[in-house]
Design a protein around this motif. Structure first.
Motif, PDB file in Angstrom:
ATOM      1  N   THR A 318      -0.641 -15.254  10.036  1.00 60.07           N
ATOM      2  CA  THR A 318      -1.512 -14.194   9.540  1.00 60.07           C
ATOM      3  C   THR A 318      -2.380 -13.671  10.675  1.00 60.07           C
ATOM      4  OG1 THR A 318      -1.604 -15.377   7.430  1.00 60.07           O
ATOM      5  CG2 THR A 318      -3.173 -13.576   7.743  1.00 60.07           C
ATOM      6  N   PRO A 324       0.599  -3.619   7.927  1.00 59.83           N
ATOM      7  CA  PRO A 324       1.853  -2.860   7.804  1.00 59.83           C
ATOM      8  C   PRO A 324       1.585  -1.364   7.678  1.00 59.83           C
ATOM      9  CG  PRO A 324       1.319  -3.951   5.736  1.00 59.83           C
ATOM     10  CD  PRO A 324       0.317  -4.435   6.740  1.00 59.83           C
ATOM     11  N   GLN A 326       2.551   2.552   6.545  1.00 55.47           N
ATOM     12  CA  GLN A 326       3.046   3.119   5.297  1.00 55.47           C
ATOM     13  C   GLN A 326       4.580   3.202   5.325  1.00 55.47           C
ATOM     14  OE1 GLN A 326       1.084   3.874   2.775  1.00 55.47           O
ATOM     15  NE2 GLN A 326       2.748   4.561   1.449  1.00 55.47           N
ATOM     16  N   GLN A 328       6.661   0.809   5.799  1.00 55.88           N
ATOM     17  CA  GLN A 328       7.282  -0.115   6.756  1.00 55.88           C
ATOM     18  C   GLN A 328       8.196  -1.091   6.024  1.00 55.88           C
ATOM     19  OE1 GLN A 328       4.715  -3.054   8.555  1.00 55.88           O
ATOM     20  NE2 GLN A 328       5.767  -2.860  10.511  1.00 55.88           N
ATOM     21  N   VAL A 329       9.440  -1.226   6.515  1.00 54.04           N
ATOM     22  CA  VAL A 329      10.400  -2.148   5.908  1.00 54.04           C
ATOM     23  C   VAL A 329      10.770  -3.284   6.856  1.00 54.04           C
ATOM     24  CG1 VAL A 329      11.386  -0.420   4.372  1.00 54.04           C
ATOM     25  CG2 VAL A 329      12.327  -0.671   6.660  1.00 54.04           C
ATOM     26  N   SER A 349       8.978 -13.562   3.320  1.00 50.92           N
ATOM     27  CA  SER A 349       8.320 -12.367   2.790  1.00 50.92           C
ATOM     28  C   SER A 349       7.324 -11.854   3.832  1.00 50.92           C
ATOM     29  CB  SER A 349       7.615 -12.670   1.463  1.00 50.92           C
ATOM     30  OG  SER A 349       6.623 -13.678   1.638  1.00 50.92           O
ATOM     31  N   PHE A 350       7.075 -10.538   3.819  1.00 48.81           N
ATOM     32  CA  PHE A 350       6.176  -9.906   4.781  1.00 48.81           C
ATOM     33  C   PHE A 350       5.292  -8.916   4.035  1.00 48.81           C
ATOM     34  CE2 PHE A 350      10.620  -9.986   6.314  1.00 48.81           C
ATOM     35  CZ  PHE A 350      10.548 -11.115   7.123  1.00 48.81           C
ATOM     36  N   GLY A 351       4.131  -8.679   4.581  1.00 52.14           N
ATOM     37  CA  GLY A 351       3.284  -7.668   3.981  1.00 52.14           C
ATOM     38  C   GLY A 351       1.830  -7.800   4.394  1.00 52.14           C
ATOM     39  N   LEU A 352       0.986  -7.117   3.650  1.00 51.27           N
ATOM     40  CA  LEU A 352      -0.444  -7.103   3.927  1.00 51.27           C
ATOM     41  C   LEU A 352      -1.033  -8.503   3.746  1.00 51.27           C
ATOM     42  CD1 LEU A 352      -2.817  -5.125   4.556  1.00 51.27           C
ATOM     43  CD2 LEU A 352      -3.174  -5.014   2.068  1.00 51.27           C
ATOM     44  N   PHE A 359      -1.634  -8.436   8.869  1.00 51.78           N
ATOM     45  CA  PHE A 359      -0.235  -8.627   8.447  1.00 51.78           C
ATOM     46  C   PHE A 359       0.024 -10.113   8.289  1.00 51.78           C
ATOM     47  CE2 PHE A 359       4.402  -8.716   9.105  1.00 51.78           C
ATOM     48  CZ  PHE A 359       4.791  -7.648   8.301  1.00 51.78           C
TER      49      PHE A 359
END
Length: 374
Positions: A318, A324, A326, A328-329, A349-352, A359
């Motif tokens: 983290t 991430p 807008q 973003q894949v 898994s990935f993300g905010l 991230f």
């Protein structure tokens, strides 16, 4: 066995010529000990029951009927020497049983049984002739079935060999893909750290020389580590059966995290023995995640957390950077992380980040089949 192999190696036409000559010699043998006054016309049915053997492969059904039709004329022409066995007929029956379709074989059985009965003068003669015919027919069928079985085994062996080649090719492709991912991770991580340290070096030289010295040391350490790992990867390419033991595993994660100035390492739970592949995957995932932090996140701090669960290791990285974008894949690095996790039976898994800023990469790796020493 060697003689049979040599005979099988002969051209079929030559085999038929030799067989015809042998049959003719056997049919003429009774004349050598018989009255020399036998009429010469007796040789005509002998030749008619022998010479068609030359064409037995091309016309097996026709040859058998021609030979069978010629045999009665031997008794019609005159009283010749006794012919105990008509060898040409047996060869023709064998050939029909060996290579003719089932309909022709059925006709052969019926016609031969009736014809033998009509030509026999006694029950003993009929039984002897029928037994001889059955033996020739049975040998032909055994030879045909043996050939079919041999062809089936050969096809099966070829199919298995093709499957082994395909499996080996797939394994080689998988190995090449794995090595390519590892080399990407090694180079991307090392070069990113070296660039960051090199960019901060000039400023540190003027303001804090001790930090400049640490930066140069970090550059040198990153370069040496990358070179060592690359040598090991290239060694695997040169020696496919080589050991993977030199690849970095969990015990080198503190060193990996320590090379990134803004990163810290936290570990909770009771460590479990992991399979070697899972340990390598965990290292590479953290390496790629920290590379993303250095290159893209613009983070001031990053935390690597190892959480030991009952039957798995959960890895989270983290940061407090830009987070991430807008839509973003995920780039190639994130795709590689997901592929590594999936290859070990885990998930990613990935993300905010939970804090709402930055991230987070979260990966769960099952323990796999750990190697137990001893």
């Amino acid at each position: 066995m060697a003689l049979l192999d040599r005979l099988r190696a002969l051209p079929p036409a030559l085999v038929d010529v030799l067989l015809t000559v042998a049959v003719l010699a056997a049919q003429l043998a009774p004349f050598t000990s018989a009255d020399p006054e036998w009429p010469i016309a007796l040789l005509l049915p002998v030749l008619a029951a022998t010479l068609p053997v030359l064409l037995r492969r091309r016309f097996p059904f026709t040859v058998m009927f021609v030979v069978m039709a010629a045999i009665p004329f031997y008794d019609i022409v005159g009283n010749g020497p006794n012919q105990p066995i008509w060898y040409g007929w047996l060869v023709a029956v064998y050939t029909v049983a060996y290579q003719s379709p089932s309909s022709h074989r059925l006709v052969t059985i019926v016609v031969t049984a009736v014809g033998t009965l009509m030509q026999s003068v006694s029950v003993d003669t009929y039984v002897r002739g029928l037994a001889t015919w059955v033996a020739a027919y049975a040998l032909g069928r055994v030879a045909a079935l043996t050939k079919q079985q041999s062809l089936a085994l050969r096809e099966r062996a070829m199919r298995l060999e093709r499957e082994r080649e395909l499996a080996a090719e797939r394994a080689a492709q998988h190995e090449r893909a794995r090595i390519a991912r590892d080399m990407h991770d090694i180079l991307a991580h090392a070069v990113s750290l070296m660039v960051v340290q090199a960019e901060s070096g000039p400023l540190a030289v003027r303001t804090r020389p001790e930090r400049a010295e640490a930066a140069f040391d970090a550059i040198a350490a990153s370069g040496r580590d990358a070179m060592g790992q690359l040598r090991r990867m290239l060694g695997l390419l040169k020696e496919p059966e080589g050991s993977r033991d030199p690849q970095p595993t969990l015990d080198r994660i503190p060193e990996l995290v320590g090379r990134v100035a803004q990163a810290t390492l936290t570990e909770t739970g009771t460590p479990l023995p992991l399979s070697h592949d899972v340990e390598v995957a965990a290292y590479r995932i953290i390496q790629e995640s920290l590379t993303n932090v250095v290159k893209h996140a613009g983070a001031g701090a990053a935390e690597v957390r190892l959480v030991w669960e009952q039957d798995a290791l959960r890895v989270t990285v983290t940061d407090d950077g830009r987070g991430p974008r807008q839509g973003q894949v995920g780039g190639q690095g994130l795709i590689g992380i997901r592929e590594r996790a999936t290859a070990c039976g885990g998930d990613a898994s990935f993300g905010l980040a939970p804090s709402g800023r930055g991230f987070q990469v979260s990966v769960r790796l099952p323990r796999g089949h750990a190697e137990v020493a001893g």
